[in-house]
Scaffold this active site. Structure first.
Site, mmCIF file in Angstrom:
data_model
loop_
_atom_site.group_PDB
_atom_site.id
_atom_site.type_symbol
_atom_site.label_atom_id
_atom_site.label_comp_id
_atom_site.label_asym_id
_atom_site.label_seq_id
_atom_site.Cartn_x
_atom_site.Cartn_y
_atom_site.Cartn_z
ATOM 1 C CG LEU A 1 36.744 25.420 32.354
ATOM 2 C CD1 LEU A 1 36.794 23.906 32.163
ATOM 3 C CD2 LEU A 1 38.133 26.015 32.109
ATOM 4 C CE LYS B 1 39.220 47.654 40.739
ATOM 5 N NZ LYS B 1 39.990 47.365 41.927
ATOM 6 N N GLY C 1 34.750 41.066 32.061
ATOM 7 C CA GLY C 1 34.713 42.501 32.353
ATOM 8 C C GLY C 1 34.466 42.705 33.831
ATOM 9 C CB CYS D 1 36.818 42.238 40.189
ATOM 10 S SG CYS D 1 35.662 42.929 41.366
HETATM 11 C C1 UGA Z 1 35.124 38.323 40.671
HETATM 12 C C2 UGA Z 1 35.470 37.015 41.405
HETATM 13 O O1 UGA Z 1 34.750 35.927 40.833
HETATM 14 C C3 UGA Z 1 35.147 37.116 42.896
HETATM 15 O O2 UGA Z 1 35.577 35.941 43.558
HETATM 16 C C4 UGA Z 1 35.891 38.332 43.475
HETATM 17 O O3 UGA Z 1 35.609 38.511 44.842
HETATM 18 C C5 UGA Z 1 35.475 39.582 42.727
HETATM 19 O O4 UGA Z 1 35.785 39.412 41.321
HETATM 20 C C6 UGA Z 1 36.246 40.738 43.298
HETATM 21 O O5 UGA Z 1 37.450 40.804 43.109
HETATM 22 O O6 UGA Z 1 35.672 41.532 44.058
HETATM 23 P P1 UGA Z 1 32.879 39.400 39.685
HETATM 24 O O7 UGA Z 1 33.783 40.403 39.047
HETATM 25 O O8 UGA Z 1 31.674 39.856 40.390
HETATM 26 O O9 UGA Z 1 33.705 38.509 40.734
HETATM 27 O O10 UGA Z 1 32.362 38.447 38.525
HETATM 28 P P2 UGA Z 1 32.635 36.973 37.984
HETATM 29 O O11 UGA Z 1 31.443 36.156 38.176
HETATM 30 O O12 UGA Z 1 33.910 36.442 38.473
HETATM 31 O O13 UGA Z 1 32.756 37.292 36.414
HETATM 32 C C7 UGA Z 1 33.760 38.157 35.907
HETATM 33 C C8 UGA Z 1 33.690 38.213 34.393
HETATM 34 O O14 UGA Z 1 34.111 36.981 33.829
HETATM 35 C C9 UGA Z 1 32.273 38.471 33.840
HETATM 36 O O15 UGA Z 1 32.364 39.406 32.777
HETATM 37 C C10 UGA Z 1 31.842 37.113 33.325
HETATM 38 O O16 UGA Z 1 30.910 37.189 32.269
HETATM 39 C C11 UGA Z 1 33.175 36.544 32.844
HETATM 40 N N1 UGA Z 1 33.205 35.069 32.770
HETATM 41 C C12 UGA Z 1 33.059 34.322 33.895
HETATM 42 C C13 UGA Z 1 33.426 34.452 31.538
HETATM 43 O O17 UGA Z 1 33.588 35.120 30.482
HETATM 44 N N2 UGA Z 1 33.483 33.080 31.495
HETATM 45 C C14 UGA Z 1 33.341 32.307 32.598
HETATM 46 O O18 UGA Z 1 33.419 31.060 32.488
HETATM 47 C C15 UGA Z 1 33.114 32.954 33.830
#
Ligand code: UGA
Length: 436
Positions: free
Chosen positions: A250, A263, A257, A260
């Site tokens: 949240l 895309k 970005g 994952c």
């Molecule tokens: C994500 C999923 O969280 C994993 O469960 C999944 O396995 C993975 O993709 C995948 O498909 O392989 P990841 O891309 O490593 O993992 O990163 P996240 O921690 O999910 O963050 C993704 C993006 O969302 C980042 O840019 C992060 O800064 C952003 N984010 C995250 C926010 O802007 N706000 C938030 O509250 C949480």
């Protein structure tokens, strides 16, 4: 158990090392000879916390073996995991050519019963295509099962996520494959969902799309907060205590970005379209995310009045902390936006400097050795990635180095009061507006 993991990228290499840590014997296969050679010398192809010691440990214990030969993997392992990339095609759909190539290769070498397991993020019904391809290309009618076992690894905490997952999802069509996959995960002692292959495939896309939706929801909420003078971090706190909602994902900011979410969201919208459903909800999630990066540039502009001829110091380039990954990183669009508006950029990231070196060719971007060098002479400091170490900086020193003492915090990382106490103006996302 004897396992093969095909693809030694972000998912495959972590998976192989962690399976070895769980006590299994793993052959990691990658067609990239240079990558395999470097790994054999102990050089990791990317930064992932805790991965390197695990890879080194199990190369030494021989529970992890590296090869470029699929034949070697197929001949010795009963479970074969496909972890190759599924990049994006121009129409947003997933490019499955690497998966198809690997499957054909596996089929050539299949001589005895094997379970072929998709771990890469793939569209629903990929399992069906894998099965069809195996049937077409297997020469000696060797038996096989196709299963889905999606990964839920986050970059930056992938080792922990694999060894201590919330759940394991297994999509199978036979008791035999189910039994083997359950045995594989027994050492973890975590909840396991066993389902059909298509549902397992969908669980992965549905989860990533839902998490993206949470983020975009809060970024939209941040826009409302900015207009009425509320604080989106407090709104998130108040919402998150409701267990039906939960506090994680949240955090409003500059948008999501990485390789994952953006895309997978495009791919899932495309899949829905192909089966006749217009997933307008997810289209809005994507649009909000794109707008949020432009909004951040506008917020910097609103703080400085004019961007032309200004120097903006950017803290953080990687798409999130704990990684050197710049793929689909919001920092790229933001820096391009700043430069298009006539600004010059100085930037620093704790891990992604090497990767960033070739990224901003032709743009007025200077990469600096540390955050203080970024601040020196800048008209504004913009926080783009929420690296925890940025919280610990000496903000009095930053204040003295900046030409104008302004911080625009794209991740709501810093404590506004503490920053102000150091003589800096503070602007956040969905809170602490630029001065009217
Ligand atoms: C994500 C999923 O969280 C994993 O469960 C999944 O396995 C993975 O993709 C995948 O498909 O392989 P990841 O891309 O490593 O993992 O990163 P996240 O921690 O999910 O963050 C993704 C993006 O969302 C980042 O840019 C992060 O800064 C952003 N984010 C995250 C926010 O802007 N706000 C938030 O509250 C949480």
């Amino acid at each position: 158990m004897d396992l093969a993991v095909v693809g030694a990228g972000h998912v495959g290499l972590v998976t192989a090392a962690c399976f070895a840590e769980m006590g299994h014997h793993v052959i990691a296969v990658d067609s990239d000879t240079a990558r395999i050679d470097a790994l054999r010398q102990g050089q990791m192809p990317f930064y992932e916390p805790d991965m390197e010691p695990l890879v080194r440990k199990h190369l030494a214990s021989r529970r992890l073996v590296l090869t470029t030969s699929i034949a070697e993997g197929v001949s010795s392992a009963q479970l074969i995991f496909i972890c190759v990339g599924t990049p994006q095609r121009p129409d947003g759909s997933a490019d499955l050519s690497a998966v198809e190539h690997v499957v054909r290769d596996i089929a050539q070498h299949l001589t005895a019963y094997r379970v072929i397991i998709e771990k890469s993020t793939v569209p629903v019904e990929t399992g069906h295509w894998i099965e069809r391809t195996l049937k077409l290309h297997t020469k000696n009618h060797a038996e096989f099962d196709v299963a889905s076992n999606p990964e839920f690894l986050r970059e930056g905490s992938a080792v922990r996520d694999l060894l201590h997952p919330d759940r394991v999802v297994i999509g199978v069509a036979s008791e035999r494959a189910k039994r083997l996959l359950l045995e594989l995960y027994t050492p973890l002692n975590v909840p396991v969902i066993v389902t059909d292959v298509k549902s397992a495939e969908l669980i992965k896309h549905a989860s990533n799309a839902f998490l993206s939706m949470k983020i975009s929801y809060m970024n939209a909420m941040a826009q409302v907060c900015e207009r009425v003078g509320a604080d989106v971090t407090k709104v998130a706190e108040g919402m998150g205590l409701d267990p039906r909602i939960g506090r994680s994902f949240l955090n409003a900011g500059v948008g999501f970005g990485g390789f994952c979410f953006p895309k997978d969201l495009d791919a899932f919208i495309h899949i829905a379209e192909q089966v006749g459903y217009d997933f307008t909800l997810l289209k809005a999630v994507r649009q909000i995310n794109e707008d949020q990066k432009r909004h951040f540039v506008r917020r910097i502009e609103a703080t400085l009045w004019v961007l032309s001829d200004k120097t903006i110091g950017v803290l953080g380039l990687a798409f999130k902390p704990g990684t050197d990954d710049l793929r689909y990183a919001p920092a790229i669009d933001i820096i391009q936006g700043l430069c298009q508006a006539g600004a010059t950029v100085k930037a620093y990231d704790p891990q992604a400097m090497d990767a960033a070196n070739s990224l901003f060719c032709g743009l007025p971007v200077t990469l600096c050795q540390d955050p203080y060098a970024v601040a020196e002479g800048a008209d504004c400091l913009a926080v783009v990635t929420e690296w925890p170490e940025f919280r610990q900086l000496d903000y009095r020193r930053i204040q003295s180095l900046l030409r104008t003492p302004i911080i625009v915090d794209g991740r709501n990382l810093l404590d506004p009061a503490a920053v102000r106490a150091c003589g800096l103006q503070y602007v956040g996302i969905g809170r602490e507006n630029p001065p009217a």
